[in-house]
Design a protein around this motif. Sequence first.
Motif, PDB file in Angstrom:
ATOM      1  N   ARG A  64       0.832  -1.214   0.000  1.00 51.42           N
ATOM      2  CA  ARG A  64       0.000   0.000   0.000  1.00 51.42           C
ATOM      3  C   ARG A  64       0.863   1.258   0.000  1.00 51.42           C
ATOM      4  O   ARG A  64       0.515   2.253  -0.636  1.00 51.42           O
ATOM      5  N   TYR A  67       1.987   1.883  -3.438  1.00 55.19           N
ATOM      6  CA  TYR A  67       0.821   2.375  -4.209  1.00 55.19           C
ATOM      7  C   TYR A  67       0.586   3.861  -3.949  1.00 55.19           C
ATOM      8  O   TYR A  67       0.393   4.649  -4.883  1.00 55.19           O
ATOM      9  N   ASP A 128      -5.297  -8.636  -3.224  1.00 58.85           N
ATOM     10  CA  ASP A 128      -5.293  -7.188  -2.924  1.00 58.85           C
ATOM     11  C   ASP A 128      -3.911  -6.593  -3.181  1.00 58.85           C
ATOM     12  O   ASP A 128      -3.790  -5.503  -3.776  1.00 58.85           O
ATOM     13  N   SER A 132      -2.925  -3.725  -6.098  1.00 58.04           N
ATOM     14  CA  SER A 132      -2.243  -2.467  -5.755  1.00 58.04           C
ATOM     15  C   SER A 132      -0.933  -2.334  -6.506  1.00 58.04           C
ATOM     16  O   SER A 132      -0.595  -1.257  -7.016  1.00 58.04           O
ATOM     17  N   ASP A 135      -1.464  -1.710 -10.264  1.00 56.63           N
ATOM     18  CA  ASP A 135      -2.005  -0.353 -10.448  1.00 56.63           C
ATOM     19  C   ASP A 135      -0.916   0.705 -10.416  1.00 56.63           C
ATOM     20  O   ASP A 135      -1.059   1.772 -11.040  1.00 56.63           O
TER      21      ASP A 135
END
Length: 862
Positions: A64, A67, A128, A132, A135
């Motif tokens: 995260r 990201y 998940d 991330s 992306d």
Amino acid sequence: MNTKQQQNLSFLHKRFTPKYMRNWVLQEDNLTNCLEDVGYAVRTLKAVQGAYASGAEDYKPYFRLIYESVVPVRDDVSQTAKEKVMQELLDCGWVQVINVYLKLLIEDVINPPTNKEGAALHLGASCDNMVSAIDTLRHPIHLFSTDIVAQIFDLFYNIVIESLQALSVVELPPDSRRTAPNRLMNVLISALLDFLQIAEMRRLKFKGSDTCSLETLLQKYVIILSKTPLQSLCLTALSFLASVEDEIQSRFSVRFLQTTKLTDDNKDQFMKDALFVAQYLATTSLENHMKHPWRYQYEFGFVTRFATGKPSKSCSIPTQRSVYEAMIKDGRWDTFITGLYKKVMDYLDANGDDKLLNPTVNTTLVNIYYGFLLTTNGVDILKNSSTLQTVFNHYHSLVLSQLQVPRVIQVFHDEVLMGSALYAIGRSMMMMVHNFTYRHEPSVPVLRELGMIRIARDIRAKADISNVKTTSLLIIAYLLDEGEDKEMMKMADSELKYLIADLEKSLLSATASIFGPQELIEGLTRIAVVDENKSKLIDQGILPLLVKSLKNSRKYDSSHQAAAAKALWTLAFNDDSRQRIIDEKGCMNALNNLKDSENPKLKEAVAGALWELGGKSKRVESNNFSGEGAEKHIMLSYNHEAQNEVLKMNTMLKNLGYKVWVDVEKITEGGSTLEAMADAIEGSYLVLIFFSEAYKKSANCHSEADYVFEKRKQFLPIQAQPGYKPDGWLGMLMGTRYRYTLVRPDRYEAEMNKLLQQIQQITSSELGGAAAVEGSTAAATSISSEGAPVFKPPVAKDFECKTWTHQKVAQWLSENNLSHLKEVMKDFDGPLLVELVKISTDVSTLYGLLGKVPGPPAQTDH
């Protein structure tokens, strides 16, 4: 996990504590620290990858963090700062880290662990993390420099393809939207689409990629994902894949094809571009179109988009029309579209209709739909009759035959097939027929003769979609006549009720029907041309809706209100309907409030309605003729479609010394058309009626012809439409009079001579003088060299009855066993009886003119 990996993971947890992570954010003033953080996170994730299988949930914060460093759009972070972060990620091996973790995830997706505790939780968390991670490479790619984009392509493009190939063996359950396989496929296909889009925009080439293999892989995914929203994503990716290597892309980018719009300023260049693209499509083999339809989707969209948009301040209808006319003149587009459609239908004939929902077949049909849509909308903007005829000649046989094919009819009521492109094509075909009947009068008798009324009724009966039902009924409305097949031409109460209900809904909301309220009113007006439909329409409640249209000038524009007034005008030709209109609450007030409108069409329509609702009878009673004492003339009565021939006749008659009245010369702008028409008829001694189906359907022409009869003027019928036989009110008016045929070149000279002889004879009889015809003036016919009768109408002075009163007429009827006609002829006097004899030479026609009256009582023996 070995001791070294445990230490690395421990250091990661110590550096990125929960509190640190909550406050972590990329900013310009902490860019150096952020670069260190993302680099450290990538290197550590790379070092501890062996521990990932023990619990992906523990790794979420670090995925995260990376990201958050590049994806969110923030005003306080420059693009330069984000590019520095991305470069750091690439230098630290971020793509290689993604590749390793992605392979682990794919292995779990293909062979889900069955004995691991918390396997589902791990799989979800792992998915998940990958979403991330991927992306970070796809979301901001459009903003990065070409250098960074090229690095991402070189490192990650083939990884995406390999991953999709590995996942292609997975079978998705019906409801799989939130499952790990679906989410992973989604992000990988989205990444691929982003890469293809940026490659097309920046003209990048992929290293080591095989376009054909990728196309095959995406086709496979189109089938795998056929019941999911991801299918359209695959089809879009296929379209962009084609665009990367498409030969036409050397001239036009996808962005150009997607966004370029026709305007008044770029008309000439757009026309060249549209013709170039259309010719490119038309010269590509039909086999290629059917095998790789997605390669041509943007080209189809570009060619047809100019005619599907509404006119605007920047793009006028004449501009749209000029581009479409250029395509018709070129000729290749229409031949190509119909040829491709036939090719697909032949394929379905050979392989079965279950192939309709095959993605490749359906995409081909989507492209064909765009082609048909161009014609459907193009017909709506064309004005030139010969151009319309060219389009009609090309399409009408195919369209009518296809609207009778079971598979096409089925799409109008099969819920599954309603989602297919063939349904859109069928609906477009119906709209094309409607537009031909609405815009091109010469198409009407052809479509009627080919059975389009029956076809439309069949589709209307089977269709489950209201728009298709309404289109069917409006087609029927424009094809109605009062010819031989009375039953086929009747409108059932249920049909009228349906249309009027649709009108009521559209008056409340313009989007409630595919047709606007004005179009529906115009269709209902055509239905009202047939006399027996007038009362039916009023019975079904049309009057309150027309009054509503007339009253609300704020909601409904002048064109809409003109249509409503024209409907009342048409309905008023029937005695019963006329009285019901007069009695309708608010109707006469609404008309009178609009009679001085500044809009000429609305003013004319209102004047026409008021004329039939009382103005005509008042004028007859007052005998108010403004041209009293003026020299008598010949009047030319016609519908505007016959104007060219009428103006030629006008010139010829004037050259022969006749005084002629024609509206284009006599009615000044802003003047009262109906008053001028009444004056012209009253000041005439002869009226030439150029009759056609358009003449019969025109309220203006109906009023003119009625007034000619009302004023007992002599008239000669001249055929203005080849093959047309007058029916209804026009047929009754014509009776058995000889009809001069000037529309056939082989008979023109002979017919014109007969016509001129008759005009001379009537002129001599009516005006007297040296030109008077010698000899008998009794009614007679002579036979021309061609065997055609030339009617010589009788002159009123030869009839003893011309001085009879109403009472004398009634007495004569009784004396001649015609008492059953007394009620019908109660208002007849001698002069009107003479006029009847002039226009009818046999008893059956006389009864037709009087209405369908019963015969005399049967004789019985006593």
